[in-house]
Structures are given as C-alpha cells and as structure tokens.
Scaffold this active site. Structure first.
Site, short mmCIF file in Angstrom:
data_model
loop_
_atom_site.label_atom_id
_atom_site.label_comp_id
_atom_site.label_asym_id
_atom_site.label_seq_id
_atom_site.Cartn_x
_atom_site.Cartn_y
_atom_site.Cartn_z
N LYS A 300 1.25 -2.11 6.22
CA LYS A 300 1.04 -1.11 7.27
C LYS A 300 2.27 -0.89 8.14
CE LYS A 300 -3.96 -0.98 7.41
NZ LYS A 300 -5.20 -1.16 8.18
N ARG A 335 -7.62 -8.09 3.09
CA ARG A 335 -7.57 -6.88 2.26
C ARG A 335 -6.10 -6.54 1.99
NH1 ARG A 335 -7.32 -1.21 2.98
NH2 ARG A 335 -8.65 -0.04 1.53
#
Length: 361
Positions: A300, A335
């Site tokens: 991210k 995740r």
C-alpha cells in the site's frame, strides 16, 4: 457509539503452551502463544484523550476492582481464544492471498482479469501457503470507479467456481454488494469480505445473515472515489475502534453471531500516512473487540510515503515489515499479495520467537 475508556494489551513476550497464566507472568493474547504483561488505558472525554500504562496487577486491583464493567469485559475479550473461522484455527497468523479480477487495481490490475489467469494465480497462492484466497472484482483503491453488479459477477463467479473445484483453501469474496455476496456463496465462497462493513448496500446485512458465512468488517471513511481527499478523526485509533464495535453490534442484532465476525482497521482507506501509522502501532487494541483481527497493508501507499517506493510491486520488503508488525501484536490474518515471501518471513519470526523449529510442523 463512542466509549469513554479503552484497553490495549502491550508488553508482549512468547510463552510455552504450559506457561502459568497470571498477572505476574502475563496473560494470553487471544489464545495465542503471545503473553501480554501490561495495559495502556485510554480515556476519552469529548475531543480529549489521555493514555497511561499500567501493570496487569494494578489493572486488576485498581481498575476492575472499582467495577468498571467495560474494562472487565475487555480483559475477557482480549484473552479468550478465538473460535475457528470457517474451520480454520486461528492459533497463529494465517495468510490471505489476494486475487484482483480487475483491470485497475493499484498493484496488479489487469494481470488476472481473465478467469483462467485468476484461477491459475489462486492455485499458485494456495500452493505457496495461502490459507484463504480473497477474490475481488471491483477495485477499491483511492479514486476507483463503481463497478456495476453484473460486471462484478461476470468477473468473480467463474473464478470462485473454478477454484472451488480445485483447491481446499478457503475462498473469500471481496465485495460491497449483496447480490455478489449471495451468488458467491452459492458458487462456493466460504467468507464474505466487505470494505464497507455491510454499510454500502442496504440489502447486504440481511443477505450476509442469510448465507450463514463468516464476515470480515473493514473500517473505511467515505467512498473509494473520495475517501482520501480529506479524512478527519478526533483520534483515529479510537474512532476506528468505535466504528468496528458499532458494526459488530449491528451484525449481532441482524442475526450474525460474533463468532463469525472478523475486523479489519482498514489501512489506507480514508486515512493519511499519520493515521495509518497510528493504527499500525496500536493494532493490539482491536483484540478488545473479542473477534479476530485482519491486517491488510500489502504494497500500500504508506510504504511509498515512508520509503519512497512509487512502484507497488517494489514494496514487498515494506509489506513484510507490516505483516511482522501485525503478527507481533497478535493479528490473526494477514492479507497479502506475496504469499510465499510473507510465509517465509512469518515462519522465521515464529521460530525465533519460540526458539524452536517444532512450531513449523
């Protein structure tokens, strides 16, 4: 829903399964091999938050001895072992591998937007050690456009069906839409993963309850198209907690038992860098919700902001660091895009933590 007090376990250390559990030697963190030895107590009075660290002994004698009900319930929630999730034991960090069946996801958009490519990638993730394969047909990156229901179904249903016939790994469907949840459950999905925590689609709560499947509730402030324009919080760590606690209560009221719920604090969803870092630093707070905690920080933008890595595919080292930071605070599910690398990192971390390779069996 807003609390006045919050309890975060801190001071973690590894302990063997037969270790004594008391306020002097530490208490178990959500039934895992980690013990915690102290607590951070946060008290909120409107916009003002005061935090202080106390020992477990002081907490038991002074805080709960005064009859502070929330705090007593929090301690029980923090220490209790989590039930299996769709049959999966949560006694160690589990890996959720990502498949984006989309042309525009921030990291791998377009790589797996054909069904056969997505199925092949899912089988690869399972072979690398993914316990859960998370399939999404709508990008929820900042600025992403809405995908119509029929298009999302066209993308994900063949992938779920193809993987269901060829792998024992659990399958989750990453969607905000009730009809996609319904059809995915019929196709063989084991878990529902909603970035809106069942708030986007008015029918989603009822459909989720009807399926009987576990549900992952994620915090996000705003819609993906605008969520990172100007997110505002009084205290991001506590505000996220309040939101997730309210969503758990809503699910229970709708007939979804707490034993089937997972929370995700939503790294990158309606949060600036300082918000994301604050949440990462305080992940253990969310164990007080009494459900498993999922961390999704893989590749991210915060990694770019911290280390100047503009290409998401070059953010694997930062992703591994985030995964280990989560594991060290007892996160039950991570995740990730890079399953093999994360599994390797977690195996070494677990062996070093325990001082033994026996845990890898």
């Amino acid at each position: 829903m807003q609390r006045s007090s919050y309890v975060r376990p801190i001071g973690f250390y590894p302990a063997p399964p037969d270790a004594e559990e008391n306020v002097f030697s530490g208490l178990p963190l959500a039934g895992q091999p980690l013990r915690f030895t102290a607590l951070e107590i946060a008290r909120r009075d409107g916009v003002h938050v005061k935090r202080r660290v106390i020992s477990l002994e002081e907490a038991i004698e002074r805080e709960w001895g005064r009859g502070t009900l929330d705090a007593a319930q929090d301690l029980e929630a923090i220490t209790a072992a989590r039930p299996r999730l769709a049959g999966l034991a949560l006694d160690r960090p589990r890996l959720m591998g990502i498949i984006n069946v989309t042309p525009d996801s921030f990291s791998d958009g377009g790589l797996h937007d054909a069904a056969e490519a997505a199925i092949a990638h899912g089988l690869k993730l399972a072979a690398e050690g993914a316990d859960i394969i998370d399939i999404g047909g709508e990008s929820t990156r900042p600025g992403a456009d809405y995908v119509p229901v029929e298009e999302e179904l066209r993308r994900v249903i063949p992938v779920i069906e193809g993987l269901r016939a060829r792998t024992e790994a659990l399958i989750s469907i990453d969607t905000r839409k009730a009809e996609v949840m319904r059809r995915a459950a019929v196709a063989g999905a084991d878990i529902l993963n909603d970035v809106s925590a069942l708030t986007h689609d008015p029918a989603a709560m009822a459909v989720a309850a009807e399926t009987g499947l576990p549900v992952i509730l994620m915090h996000a402030q705003g819609d993906p198209r605008t969520m990172n324009d100007d997110p505002q919080y009084t205290d991001v760590v506590l505000d996220v907690f309040d939101f997730l606690e309210s969503r758990i209560a809503a699910c229970e009221a709708a007939g979804i038992p707490r034993a089937k719920l997972v929370v995700d604090p939503g790294i990158g969803f309606g949060k600036h860098l300082h918000h994301n870092v604050a949440v990462l630093a305080s992940l253990s707070l969310y164990h007080a919700l009494g459900v498993p905690v999922l961390l999704g920080a893989s590749r991210k933008k915060l990694i770019d902001h911290i280390s100047d890595v503009p290409n998401p595919r070059d953010r694997v080292p930062g992703s591994l660091a985030a995964a280990l930071a989560g594991a060290s605070q007892g996160v039950q599910i991570v995740r990730v895009h890079d399953v093999a690398a994360t599994r390797q990192a977690l195996n070494v971390w677990r062996a070093a933590l325990a001082g033994s390779d026996k845990i890898l069996a």
